[in-house]
Design a protein around this motif. Structure first.
Motif, PDB file in Angstrom:
ATOM      1  N   TYR A 130      42.854 -50.465  69.954  1.00  0.00           N
ATOM      2  CA  TYR A 130      41.440 -50.845  70.073  1.00  0.00           C
ATOM      3  C   TYR A 130      40.551 -49.600  70.045  1.00  0.00           C
ATOM      4  O   TYR A 130      39.500 -49.580  69.392  1.00  0.00           O
ATOM      5  CB  TYR A 130      41.201 -51.636  71.361  1.00  0.00           C
ATOM      6  CG  TYR A 130      41.865 -52.994  71.394  1.00  0.00           C
ATOM      7  CD1 TYR A 130      41.329 -54.073  70.684  1.00  0.00           C
ATOM      8  CD2 TYR A 130      43.028 -53.204  72.131  1.00  0.00           C
ATOM      9  CE1 TYR A 130      41.936 -55.315  70.712  1.00  0.00           C
ATOM     10  CE2 TYR A 130      43.648 -54.445  72.161  1.00  0.00           C
ATOM     11  CZ  TYR A 130      43.096 -55.497  71.448  1.00  0.00           C
ATOM     12  OH  TYR A 130      43.713 -56.729  71.478  1.00  0.00           O
TER      13      TYR A 130
ATOM     14  N   ARG B 298      49.778 -61.136  70.313  1.00  0.00           N
ATOM     15  CA  ARG B 298      48.384 -61.225  70.739  1.00  0.00           C
ATOM     16  C   ARG B 298      47.834 -62.609  70.432  1.00  0.00           C
ATOM     17  O   ARG B 298      48.308 -63.308  69.538  1.00  0.00           O
ATOM     18  CB  ARG B 298      47.532 -60.155  70.043  1.00  0.00           C
ATOM     19  CG  ARG B 298      47.906 -58.723  70.443  1.00  0.00           C
ATOM     20  CD  ARG B 298      46.904 -57.696  69.922  1.00  0.00           C
ATOM     21  NE  ARG B 298      47.232 -56.360  70.438  1.00  0.00           N
ATOM     22  CZ  ARG B 298      47.823 -55.398  69.720  1.00  0.00           C
ATOM     23  NH1 ARG B 298      48.121 -55.614  68.455  1.00  0.00           N
ATOM     24  NH2 ARG B 298      48.106 -54.240  70.265  1.00  0.00           N
TER      25      ARG B 298
ATOM     26  N   GLU C  76      41.863 -64.473  70.710  1.00  0.00           N
ATOM     27  CA  GLU C  76      40.819 -63.767  71.453  1.00  0.00           C
ATOM     28  C   GLU C  76      41.098 -62.268  71.505  1.00  0.00           C
ATOM     29  O   GLU C  76      40.178 -61.446  71.404  1.00  0.00           O
ATOM     30  CB  GLU C  76      40.699 -64.333  72.868  1.00  0.00           C
ATOM     31  CG  GLU C  76      39.479 -63.827  73.625  1.00  0.00           C
ATOM     32  CD  GLU C  76      38.174 -64.097  72.886  1.00  0.00           C
ATOM     33  OE1 GLU C  76      37.295 -63.200  72.885  1.00  0.00           O
ATOM     34  OE2 GLU C  76      38.032 -65.175  72.284  1.00  0.00           O
ATOM     35  N   GLN C  77      42.341 -61.896  71.668  1.00  0.00           N
ATOM     36  CA  GLN C  77      42.686 -60.474  71.675  1.00  0.00           C
ATOM     37  C   GLN C  77      42.461 -59.840  70.305  1.00  0.00           C
ATOM     38  O   GLN C  77      42.034 -58.692  70.203  1.00  0.00           O
ATOM     39  CB  GLN C  77      44.143 -60.294  72.123  1.00  0.00           C
ATOM     40  CG  GLN C  77      44.361 -60.574  73.599  1.00  0.00           C
ATOM     41  CD  GLN C  77      45.823 -60.579  73.968  1.00  0.00           C
ATOM     42  OE1 GLN C  77      46.661 -61.174  73.287  1.00  0.00           O
ATOM     43  NE2 GLN C  77      46.157 -59.896  75.068  1.00  0.00           N
TER      44      GLN C  77
ATOM     45  N   ARG D 214      40.192 -60.839  68.194  1.00  0.00           N
ATOM     46  CA  ARG D 214      38.732 -60.777  68.032  1.00  0.00           C
ATOM     47  C   ARG D 214      38.157 -59.494  68.648  1.00  0.00           C
ATOM     48  O   ARG D 214      37.138 -58.970  68.184  1.00  0.00           O
ATOM     49  CB  ARG D 214      38.094 -62.023  68.646  1.00  0.00           C
ATOM     50  CG  ARG D 214      36.621 -62.208  68.305  1.00  0.00           C
ATOM     51  CD  ARG D 214      36.078 -63.536  68.814  1.00  0.00           C
ATOM     52  NE  ARG D 214      36.533 -64.638  67.971  1.00  0.00           N
ATOM     53  CZ  ARG D 214      37.375 -65.599  68.365  1.00  0.00           C
ATOM     54  NH1 ARG D 214      37.862 -65.601  69.596  1.00  0.00           N
ATOM     55  NH2 ARG D 214      37.727 -66.565  67.533  1.00  0.00           N
ATOM     56  N   ARG D 215      38.813 -58.972  69.654  1.00  0.00           N
ATOM     57  CA  ARG D 215      38.339 -57.746  70.309  1.00  0.00           C
ATOM     58  C   ARG D 215      38.285 -56.558  69.349  1.00  0.00           C
ATOM     59  O   ARG D 215      37.493 -55.633  69.552  1.00  0.00           O
ATOM     60  CB  ARG D 215      39.247 -57.397  71.494  1.00  0.00           C
ATOM     61  CG  ARG D 215      39.033 -58.239  72.748  1.00  0.00           C
ATOM     62  CD  ARG D 215      40.014 -57.824  73.825  1.00  0.00           C
ATOM     63  NE  ARG D 215      40.005 -56.372  74.060  1.00  0.00           N
ATOM     64  CZ  ARG D 215      41.002 -55.705  74.644  1.00  0.00           C
ATOM     65  NH1 ARG D 215      42.090 -56.352  75.028  1.00  0.00           N
ATOM     66  NH2 ARG D 215      40.909 -54.405  74.819  1.00  0.00           N
TER      67      ARG D 215
ATOM     68  N   ALA E 192      34.818 -55.773  67.964  1.00  0.00           N
ATOM     69  CA  ALA E 192      33.722 -55.423  68.876  1.00  0.00           C
ATOM     70  C   ALA E 192      32.817 -54.383  68.219  1.00  0.00           C
ATOM     71  O   ALA E 192      33.277 -53.452  67.572  1.00  0.00           O
ATOM     72  CB  ALA E 192      34.277 -54.874  70.185  1.00  0.00           C
TER      73      ALA E 192
END
Length: 271
Positions: free
Chosen positions: A173, A222, A225-226, A228-229, A232
């Motif tokens: 990330y 994953r 939602e993970q 989608r991070r 960001a």
């Protein structure tokens, strides 16, 4: 023939150990793979036969994304962890829309790099760079990258599947955010990633199998939602992060079929 790859080999490459790029090549019907890759792929297919379809669907998804980005005015593309060259590669699709589009393929696999350089040696608009999304500063400042890509102008940054093999302990990330922050406004970040929401029963057997190839495998599964991070700080393009068959499909697929291909993807616009 596949046997040709067995005989040819590559200096310094351990062909007795399965390799993600060569395994994908096998699933796509290629011939640049070895017995260990085929055996691992067959064990994957025994757990989830749809993985063969998923490999083809990822390639189709990338094609749709590239055409979309070219239509949005993007003329330079970076394809991270591009795997082995196949048919309908990123540069071919982009240059159908924008003939002078510049494309750089990035990988740290020596087999992929050797094949890509041989294939693209005569294409003055296409380059091959050794690097990793996990080393963003080194990647983006590479002289070879800079020879093709002007990061002061919008770029289409494609990360088709690499992150789904990257555990959280390697800080993916953070790496993606660093890349995003270096992209000019009007750039796009696109990626695909497995998501086990619709197939939770596969988590245990997949982790057990991949433990033979990858470190920290327990961290890999994953959720949507993970995934989608990773977007960001960008503005998601419609329809957002969805199962890849539902991302601006050329042909309508029903929801059940879309979820059977348990890879989600999306495109985010950098502001």
């Amino acid at each position: 023939m596949v046997e040709d790859a067995e005989r040819r080999g590559f200096p310094g490459i351990n062909t007795s150990v399965p390799n993600l790029a060569r395994m994908t090549d096998y699933l796509l019907g290629g011939k640049d793979n070895f017995a260990a890759d085929r055996l691992f792929a067959k064990r994957l297919l025994a757990i989830a036969p749809e993985i063969n379809t998923m490999a083809h669907d990822v390639r189709d998804f990338v094609g749709r994304v590239v055409r979309f980005l070219a239509g949005e005015g993007i003329t330079q593309f970076v394809n991270v962890a591009s795997w082995l060259p196949t048919q309908r590669n990123t540069h071919e699709i982009a240059q159908e829309v924008v003939p002078d589009a510049r494309v750089v393929y990035v990988d740290d696999d020596p087999v992929v790099l050797a094949h890509a350089r041989a294939l693209l040696a005569r294409d003055e608009h296409t380059g091959v760079v050794k690097g990793s999304i996990l080393r963003p500063a080194e990647l983006l400042e590479s002289p070879e990258m800079r020879r093709f890509i002007d990061f002061d102008r919008p770029v289409g940054m494609l990360i088709p599947t690499r992150l789904m093999y990257t555990p959280d302990s390697h800080e993916p990330y953070k790496a993606v955010a660093q890349v995003r922050d270096r992209l000019a406004p009007g750039s796009f970040l696109a990626m695909g990633h497995t998501a086990y929401d619709s197939r939770p029963e596969l988590v245990a057997p997949m982790v057990e199998l991949f433990r033979q190839m990858l470190p920290d495998t327990d961290e890999l599964p994953r959720t949507v939602e993970q995934v989608r991070r990773f977007f960001a700080g960008t503005e998601l393009v419609e329809p957002g992060v969805v199962y890849i068959r539902k991302w601006r499909p050329d042909h309508v697929e029903n929801t059940t079929e879309a979820q059977r291909v348990w890879i989600v993807g999306g495109v985010g616009r950098v502001r």
